[in-house]
Design a protein around this motif. Structure first.
Motif, PDB file in Angstrom:
ATOM      1  N   ALA A  48       0.820  -1.089   0.042  1.00 41.39           N
ATOM      2  CA  ALA A  48       0.092  -0.034   0.125  1.00 41.39           C
ATOM      3  C   ALA A  48       0.732   1.182  -0.012  1.00 41.39           C
ATOM      4  CB  ALA A  48      -0.799   0.031   1.318  1.00 41.39           C
ATOM      5  N   ILE A  53      -2.277   6.334  -6.323  1.00 40.29           N
ATOM      6  CA  ILE A  53      -3.931   6.231  -6.760  1.00 40.29           C
ATOM      7  C   ILE A  53      -4.046   7.793  -7.602  1.00 40.29           C
ATOM      8  CG2 ILE A  53      -6.201   6.051  -6.369  1.00 40.29           C
ATOM      9  CD1 ILE A  53      -5.361   4.659  -3.769  1.00 40.29           C
ATOM     10  N   LEU A  62      -3.428   3.805 -11.512  1.00 41.12           N
ATOM     11  CA  LEU A  62      -2.792   3.049 -10.510  1.00 41.12           C
ATOM     12  C   LEU A  62      -1.319   2.990 -10.658  1.00 41.12           C
ATOM     13  CD1 LEU A  62      -5.429   0.571  -9.027  1.00 41.12           C
ATOM     14  CD2 LEU A  62      -5.131   2.635  -8.259  1.00 41.12           C
ATOM     15  N   ALA A 246      -1.950   4.788  -1.237  1.00 39.45           N
ATOM     16  CA  ALA A 246      -3.031   3.699  -0.855  1.00 39.45           C
ATOM     17  C   ALA A 246      -2.893   3.788   0.916  1.00 39.45           C
ATOM     18  CB  ALA A 246      -2.784   2.264  -1.453  1.00 39.45           C
ATOM     19  N   SER A 247      -1.418   3.638   1.241  1.00 42.58           N
ATOM     20  CA  SER A 247      -1.500   3.516   2.616  1.00 42.58           C
ATOM     21  C   SER A 247      -1.999   4.481   3.530  1.00 42.58           C
ATOM     22  CB  SER A 247       0.094   3.393   3.002  1.00 42.58           C
ATOM     23  OG  SER A 247       0.783   4.154   2.578  1.00 42.58           O
ATOM     24  N   ARG A 254      -9.158   1.760   0.408  1.00 38.25           N
ATOM     25  CA  ARG A 254      -8.216   1.344  -0.415  1.00 38.25           C
ATOM     26  C   ARG A 254      -8.181   0.336  -1.613  1.00 38.25           C
ATOM     27  NH1 ARG A 254      -3.478  -0.192   4.253  1.00 38.25           N
ATOM     28  NH2 ARG A 254      -3.848   1.705   5.392  1.00 38.25           N
TER      29      ARG A 254
END
Length: 301
Positions: A48, A53, A62, A246-247, A254
């Motif tokens: 992540a 993104i 992505l 994402a993290s 997510r």
């Protein structure tokens, strides 16, 4: 302020749209190859913290970050993303058959972030611990994948002769590869970047590669093409609406991206089939890694 109108530097400034169109017309097309059904163990989940993104008005892109290839540039992309710097920025320069460029807050090729420029990372050192799967070994070189990134590298056998037991490697500018824009100063990258729409090997080792599009190449290729000089988009450009790592999102928001693992038997079967079908015309860009995306869908922005 440094004129970022030079955008991606001398190589790209010398590549008019007509030349890029010719490149697209002659670029290798992935040879048809039927990969076997993949088991769950054949898939690698993109961490992540390495998943960028990019939600655009055309759809979601992505990008898997490649800290092994360009740690300074990946650090900058994470920093700018976490400061929401990219939100709302346009794709100000787009050449069909070539690339889509963005990351300029001024939208005219002359802007940058408030942070210092970054030293070029055109090559990296590959050691025994570096994740790498070779797929071809032309004379004096190896072609393969480092996670999802297509790369070229010196042969592994040379590691025994180097002081650090590593060899040089560099990203291959295949469709979807993410590179950093700069002017004629090799250490002038800042915030502007580009996503490849087609292969362009003349950029290899001259512009820093920091990631690869693992999902959304169709979106990259749908971005509005420039109508002005050198690919400038002069009217109603497409834009990045929201860019996140994402993290940094709650788990429920997510996307989860799994890429066929180059270390798997399924990948080997796929790569062997493509290489056999292409023969002497084989390029590392001919291999397209299967991807499956699950989890949260793109939000309505």
């Amino acid at each position: 302020m440094r004129l970022k109108a030079l955008t991606i530097g001398l190589v790209l400034a010398a590549a008019p749209a007509a030349q890029a169109q010719e490149t697209a017309a002659t670029a290798p097309v992935a040879a048809p190859a039927q990969a076997p059904a993949q088991a769950s163990a054949d898939w690698r989940t993109v961490p992540a913290d390495n998943l960028m993104i990019i939600d655009t008005n055309r759809g979601r892109i992505l990008v898997e970050l490649a800290p092994e290839a360009a740690p300074l540039h990946v650090e900058r992309m994470r920093l700018l993303t976490r400061r929401n710097f990219f939100d709302g920025i346009t794709f100000h320069r787009v050449i069909d058959g070539f690339m889509a460029q963005t990351g300029d807050p001024l939208g005219n090729g002359e802007g940058q972030s408030p942070y210092p420029d970054i030293k070029g990372e055109f090559t990296f050192r590959r050691g025994p611990e570096t994740p790498f799967t070779p797929v071809a070994s032309p004379a004096g070189a190896m072609l393969g994948f480092m996670n999802s990134l297509p790369i070229q590298t010196q042969p592994t056998s040379l590691m025994a002769t180097t002081g650090d037991h590593k060899v040089h490697g560099w990203g291959a500018y295949c469709p979807g590869v993410a590179g950093m824009a700069r002017d004629d100063n090799p250490d002038s990258a800042n915030s502007q970047f580009f996503l490849m729409r087609q292969p362009y090997p003349a950029l290899d080792k001259r512009y820093t590669v920091w990631g690869n599009v693992v999902s959304g190449l169709d979106v990259v290729r749908a971005i509005k093409v420039g109508d002005g000089d050198n690919g400038a988009v002069t009217a109603d450009p497409d834009r990045m609406i929201r860019v996140r790592i994402a993290s940094d999102l709650p788990e429920a928001e997510r996307p989860v991206v799994q890429v066929l693992d180059p270390a798997s038997a399924a990948f080997r079967t796929l790569a062997d089939g493509v290489r056999e079908a292409r023969g002497a015309d084989f390029s590392i860009c001919d291999i397209v890694l299967p991807v499956q995306v699950s989890g949260a869908p793109a939000p309505a922005l």
